[in-house]
Design an enzyme around this catalytic site. Sequence first.
Site, mmCIF file in Angstrom:
data_model
loop_
_atom_site.group_PDB
_atom_site.id
_atom_site.type_symbol
_atom_site.label_atom_id
_atom_site.label_comp_id
_atom_site.label_asym_id
_atom_site.label_seq_id
_atom_site.Cartn_x
_atom_site.Cartn_y
_atom_site.Cartn_z
ATOM 1 N N GLN A 143 5.369 -12.255 -3.101
ATOM 2 C CA GLN A 143 5.155 -12.312 -1.652
ATOM 3 C C GLN A 143 5.770 -13.567 -1.040
ATOM 4 O O GLN A 143 6.241 -14.464 -1.734
ATOM 5 C CB GLN A 143 3.648 -12.283 -1.361
ATOM 6 C CG GLN A 143 2.865 -13.418 -2.019
ATOM 7 C CD GLN A 143 1.363 -13.223 -1.901
ATOM 8 O OE1 GLN A 143 0.679 -14.018 -1.256
ATOM 9 N NE2 GLN A 143 0.839 -12.167 -2.537
ATOM 10 N N ARG B 48 4.347 -8.725 1.606
ATOM 11 C CA ARG B 48 4.383 -8.273 0.217
ATOM 12 C C ARG B 48 5.773 -7.734 -0.097
ATOM 13 O O ARG B 48 6.280 -6.838 0.585
ATOM 14 C CB ARG B 48 3.306 -7.212 -0.002
ATOM 15 C CG ARG B 48 2.915 -6.983 -1.439
ATOM 16 C CD ARG B 48 1.767 -5.986 -1.552
ATOM 17 N NE ARG B 48 0.538 -6.491 -0.954
ATOM 18 C CZ ARG B 48 -0.143 -5.849 -0.007
ATOM 19 N NH1 ARG B 48 0.262 -4.682 0.450
ATOM 20 N NH2 ARG B 48 -1.249 -6.374 0.475
#
Length: 328
Positions: free
Chosen positions: A103, A200
């Site tokens: 991420q 993400r």
Amino acid sequence: MEKKFYPLLFEPILHEKVWGGHQLTKVKGLPDTTNPMGESWEVSAVPGSTSIISNGAAKGRDLISVIADAPKEILGGKVAEEYHDQMPLLIKFIDAQDDLSIQVHPNDAMAQRLGYERGKTEMWYVLDAKPGAYLYEGFTHDIDEAEFRRRIADGTICDVLDKQTVKPGDAFFIPAGTVHAICSGLLIAEIQQSCDLTYRIFDYNRPGLDGKPRELHVDLAAEALNYKAGAQYRSQYHYEQGKANTVVSSPYFTVRVDDVQGDTHFNLLDRDSFVILMALEGDCRIRVTATGEEVMLRHGYSAMLPAAIAEYDLLPQSGSCKVIDAYL
């Protein structure tokens, strides 16, 4: 009537995560749950997950409303002015039984362009690590957006991430824009900007708690990422017993690990900032110098000292303790 300030304690806020474990309930002495708890939000003014005060005159109130009553006295004059009377930090414990997603977080400029108050720079202090545990931070070499997107598509993004084996006491400073992931077998204290924006990138094709694939944010991540390699994210610091050891000093926060041997005096009034205390090892009492008031801070819990009373003593209950302090 003059306002009375004292160290604030908080009700636990545990967040279930697909990658979480069962260490947080043990650390806090709470009943175990079959659900995987990944995060304990220790001190939060994030709407929807705001800390509730558990002691004193403000017991039962939320942190946002308490700060609104006296922002300069609680946050500090400079902090209140710079952050428009809002709490600038979010404090967590993280239990990674499994790998977190790959991420990235946006910086302030990008977050504000998208309508948010701020981005998310953070730091990690490793409390516990299973043998061989590691994390990812940054790229092994410079890449570009085209390579980034190709590696997301073919599942090879981890091949270009800098892998760092870690042990208890290690610390990492992660500027916004840095690709990263906490991996399995780690218990971590996290100090970050008060922001819950996470993009993400890759999640190992696993389902979320609802059984469905977790959403990816590749386009936003591509905009947020720093594609350059070479930054030093591991904090190099010297640890001394019986000292306040500075681990990270940045424009966003300063974090120290206090190795407390016997009753110890602290005076942070000149910082003109609130102080967060996270009890890492052992219980201690916090005694406010100005009033003599004492509050018990138990292992695995955290407290917030208003800026107006940032002179205090830590009184370990078994001779010594270890505490993180964080302030601006």
